[in-house]
Motif scaffolding. Structure first.
Motif, PDB file in Angstrom:
ATOM      1  N   UNK A 289       0.853  -1.190   0.000  1.00 37.48           N
ATOM      2  CA  UNK A 289       0.000   0.000   0.000  1.00 37.48           C
ATOM      3  C   UNK A 289       0.887   1.238   0.000  1.00 37.48           C
ATOM      4  N   UNK A 290       0.307   2.336  -0.410  1.00 36.50           N
ATOM      5  CA  UNK A 290       1.050   3.594  -0.398  1.00 36.50           C
ATOM      6  C   UNK A 290       0.599   4.376   0.828  1.00 36.50           C
ATOM      7  N   UNK A 291       1.572   4.754   1.646  1.00 38.23           N
ATOM      8  CA  UNK A 291       1.263   5.584   2.811  1.00 38.23           C
ATOM      9  C   UNK A 291       1.680   7.009   2.488  1.00 38.23           C
ATOM     10  N   UNK A 292       0.701   7.895   2.508  1.00 34.19           N
ATOM     11  CA  UNK A 292       1.001   9.304   2.227  1.00 34.19           C
ATOM     12  C   UNK A 292       0.821  10.072   3.532  1.00 34.19           C
ATOM     13  N   UNK A 293       1.913  10.509   4.096  1.00 36.91           N
ATOM     14  CA  UNK A 293       1.821  11.220   5.372  1.00 36.91           C
ATOM     15  C   UNK A 293       1.919  12.720   5.127  1.00 36.91           C
ATOM     16  N   UNK A 294       0.788  13.389   5.372  1.00 35.64           N
ATOM     17  CA  UNK A 294       0.749  14.831   5.094  1.00 35.64           C
ATOM     18  C   UNK A 294       0.942  15.605   6.387  1.00 35.64           C
ATOM     19  N   UNK A 295       2.199  15.884   6.679  1.00 31.93           N
ATOM     20  CA  UNK A 295       2.525  16.723   7.835  1.00 31.93           C
ATOM     21  C   UNK A 295       2.813  18.117   7.332  1.00 31.93           C
ATOM     22  N   UNK A 302       6.064   3.485  -0.001  1.00 29.44           N
ATOM     23  CA  UNK A 302       5.489   2.214  -0.481  1.00 29.44           C
ATOM     24  C   UNK A 302       5.773   1.182   0.610  1.00 29.44           C
ATOM     25  N   UNK A 303       4.707   0.607   1.152  1.00 28.26           N
ATOM     26  CA  UNK A 303       4.874  -0.331   2.263  1.00 28.26           C
ATOM     27  C   UNK A 303       4.619  -1.755   1.769  1.00 28.26           C
ATOM     28  N   UNK A 304       5.601  -2.623   2.008  1.00 31.50           N
ATOM     29  CA  UNK A 304       5.490  -4.014   1.553  1.00 31.50           C
ATOM     30  C   UNK A 304       5.395  -5.010   2.693  1.00 31.50           C
ATOM     31  N   UNK A 305       5.515  -4.556   3.913  1.00 30.93           N
ATOM     32  CA  UNK A 305       5.446  -5.475   5.051  1.00 30.93           C
ATOM     33  C   UNK A 305       5.907  -4.758   6.298  1.00 30.93           C
ATOM     34  N   UNK A 306       6.008  -5.509   7.407  1.00 29.97           N
ATOM     35  CA  UNK A 306       6.515  -4.907   8.641  1.00 29.97           C
ATOM     36  C   UNK A 306       7.986  -4.581   8.462  1.00 29.97           C
ATOM     37  N   UNK A 307       8.319  -3.324   8.575  1.00 29.89           N
ATOM     38  CA  UNK A 307       9.706  -2.907   8.401  1.00 29.89           C
ATOM     39  C   UNK A 307      10.188  -2.979   6.961  1.00 29.89           C
ATOM     40  N   UNK A 308       9.281  -3.312   6.062  1.00 27.32           N
ATOM     41  CA  UNK A 308       9.684  -3.389   4.643  1.00 27.32           C
ATOM     42  C   UNK A 308       9.017  -2.252   3.884  1.00 27.32           C
ATOM     43  N   UNK A 309       9.793  -1.272   3.554  1.00 29.77           N
ATOM     44  CA  UNK A 309       9.192  -0.122   2.884  1.00 29.77           C
ATOM     45  C   UNK A 309      10.259   0.685   2.164  1.00 29.77           C
ATOM     46  N   UNK A 310       9.776   1.597   1.319  1.00 22.71           N
ATOM     47  CA  UNK A 310      10.685   2.506   0.625  1.00 22.71           C
ATOM     48  C   UNK A 310       9.985   3.860   0.510  1.00 22.71           C
ATOM     49  N   UNK A 311      10.691   4.910   0.881  1.00 17.89           N
ATOM     50  CA  UNK A 311      10.097   6.245   0.688  1.00 17.89           C
ATOM     51  C   UNK A 311      10.289   6.593  -0.782  1.00 17.89           C
ATOM     52  N   UNK A 312       9.183   6.515  -1.527  1.00 14.89           N
ATOM     53  CA  UNK A 312       9.322   6.618  -2.971  1.00 14.89           C
ATOM     54  C   UNK A 312       9.166   8.040  -3.489  1.00 14.89           C
TER      55      UNK A 312
END
Ligand SMILES: Nc1ncnc2c1ncn2[C@@H]1O[C@H](COP(=O)(O)OP(=O)(O)OP(=O)(O)O)[C@@H](O)[C@H]1O
Ligand SMILES: CC(C)(CO)[C@@H](O)C(=O)NCCC(=O)O
Length: 494
Positions: A289-295, A302-312
């Protein structure tokens, strides 16, 4: 069950095994001096004036009032979430009710997130999360110190029933008696509080007043994430005598989001034309899933699992842009005032519409109606008008729409690039605001031609702080997943 026991033992997990025959034998609470809540009236008023989102139950000044509020709050909960309560009861009967606690070898108090559930009605933002099976007496506080806001997550034990009984010893106060045995009162809550980063002293005072910085031992360490964990580490040492243990911001955002999506019912929802619809997340089909954090700024992960992600990706046009430009253009004194203004705005006054360019006509050939915004703030090119000639309400709405739509559109493009269908939005810019969520949802729907959808989280602004909270125990999410193999019940939407 035997297999589960084996897995849990190997993983050293604190498990309450469900059986209908076993008596309730929870762990006896280690004797521990309980910290007293110190509140001065001035402090409480200070917080209220500052308009912070603080749990009402915590703002009470005397026992009487506190009890009343607890009762009222509980009544509301029973009314508003009766269907949830029923489901949870069933779940508890079937799985973690009673039985033996198998302890990890560690003597350190452990966090038990199994059975975590939201307390409060469906409209409540940043609601308290109940941890019904928490038996260890943890004193966890975690912070996410961002460019605009400081977010706090802290744990408090259920103590309403006994805290006013001054005649009882501390150990008695946290225990109930049955057959000459002393049992701890299971459970506690996660609280969510925020402060403006510019007013960090108020945050320090709050932590001090609730003695949240006193950890499980004398060498107090507070987990913190966000840029402020670096920027303000010395200030925390100086004012509270605590060491800030820094956790990576992206790690924490992902850990917080995964926890909420896996463990908390009625957390994620879609928003369309002012209506919220809760979404039941299938754990086996969560990633990617794509996590878009709007701060203040926006991170796309891009989140692929627990601790598995890439800031794309990311964009510097975010919440700070809306609040910063909005404040300059409207002279608003607070973010909420700016949002509130937008609700009374009409963006036609300042945005240039397709109809303005096409003489009132749609441009149907390329799918644009006359009312589509052709150019945000495009009418402000008029030479006859200055800023005073525009209503602050209209400016606020145009700005909010421009930024929300832009973030929605970029998110869609990133999702498209990585072949992702689900996009979750977090960060305090969203603020549970219907127009913001509708605009983002519209952008995603429109550009993906209905193929992708935007989802929002009730604890939108607390992902990082929750992740930092869970970093006290790195493997807590793995443990949770094992719990859920047996604990999850099928459920429908509320
Ligand atoms: N009371 C408030 N005061 C200031 N900003 C607010 C408030 N409520 C919501 N916001 C919005 O939330 C944004 C900050 O969101 P959030 O707390 O998620 O990010 P942050 O951690 O401060 O920023 P970053 O992660 O970029 O460092 C602000 O830029 C503003 O748009
Ligand atoms: C710098 C952070 C990560 C701090 O939270 C955030 O504000 C952000 O993602 N800003 C956008 C920066 C960019 O990618 O253009």
């Amino acid at each position: 069950m035997h297999r589960l026991y084996e897995i849990m033992s190997k993983r050293n997990v604190n498990l309450n095994i469900a059986t209908n025959q076993q008596p309730r034998i929870p762990k006896i609470l280690q004797s521990k001096t309980q910290q007293t809540e110190v509140f001065t009236q001035d402090w409480c008023l200070g917080i209220e004036e500052s308009n912070f989102d603080i749990d009402l139950l915590d703002l009470t000044m005397d026992g009487m009032k506190k009890d009343q509020l607890v009762v009222e709050a509980n009544n509301n909960i029973n009314e508003d979430t009766s269907n949830i309560t029923e489901e949870q009861d069933t779940e508890k009967e079937m799985v973690h009710p009673v039985g033996y606690s198998i302890h990890r070898s560690s003597s350190r108090p452990q966090l038990d997130l199994s059975g975590a559930a939201i307390q409060g009605n469906f409209e409540e933002r940043d609601p308290i999360i109940l941890l019904p099976n928490q038996s260890d007496d943890i004193s966890h506080l975690a912070l996410d110190i961002g460019g605009s806001l400081i977010k706090l997550v802290y744990f408090s034990r259920h103590e309403d029933r006994v805290v006013n009984d001054k005649n009882k010893s501390t150990e008695e106060s946290f225990s109930v008696f049955n057959d000459n045995r002393s049992f701890p009162i299971l459970g506690g809550r996660l609280h969510f509080v925020k402060f403006e980063t510019a007013k960090i002293n108020e945050c320090l005072e709050f932590i001090h007043s609730k003695q949240l910085h006193r950890g499980d031992n004398d060498n107090a360490v507070i987990k913190a994430t966000g840029g402020g964990a670096y920027k303000f580490a010395d200030l925390f040492k100086e004012k509270l005598g605590v060491v800030i243990e820094k956790e990576d911001e992206m790690d924490c955002l992902v850990a917080g989001a995964n926890f909420l999506l896996k463990a908390i019912r009625h957390e994620a929802f879609t928003h369309k034309e002012g209506h919220k619809e809760f979404v039941q997340i299938d754990h086996n089909d969560l990633y990617p899933y794509l996590l878009v954090n709007i701060g203040s700024g926006v991170s796309m992960i891009k989140v692929d699992g627990d601790g598995k992600f890439q800031r794309v990706s990311g964009t510097n046009v975010g919440g700070g842009t809306y609040w910063g430009l909005g404040r300059l253009l409207t002279k608003c004194k607070s973010f909420d005032e700016l949002l509130e203004l937008s609700q009374r705005g009409d963006n036609n006054a300042i945005d240039m519409l397709v109809g303005d360019i096409y003489g009132g006509l749609n441009y149907s050939k390329i799918g644009l109606s006359a009312s589509t915004i052709a150019s945000s703030f495009g009418k402000a090119i008029s030479e006859n008008k200055e800023i005073e000639d525009y209503r602050p309400e209209d400016i606020s709405l145009s700005l909010l729409r421009m930024i929300s739509y832009n973030i929605g559109q970029i998110s869609y493009l990133i999702a498209l690039q990585y072949g992702i269908k689900r996009i979750f939005f977090g960060g305090f810019f969203i603020r549970g605001h219907a127009f913001t969520m509708d605009t983002i949802s519209f952008a995603i729907r429109f550009w993906s031609k209905g193929g992708a959808r935007a989802m929002f989280l009730r604890h939108e602004g607390f992902l990082g702080a929750l992740g930092a909270f869970m970093s006290y125990e790195k493997h807590v999410l793995d443990d949770l997943m094992v719990h859920q193999l047996v604990e999850r019940n099928p459920m429908g939407d509320p």
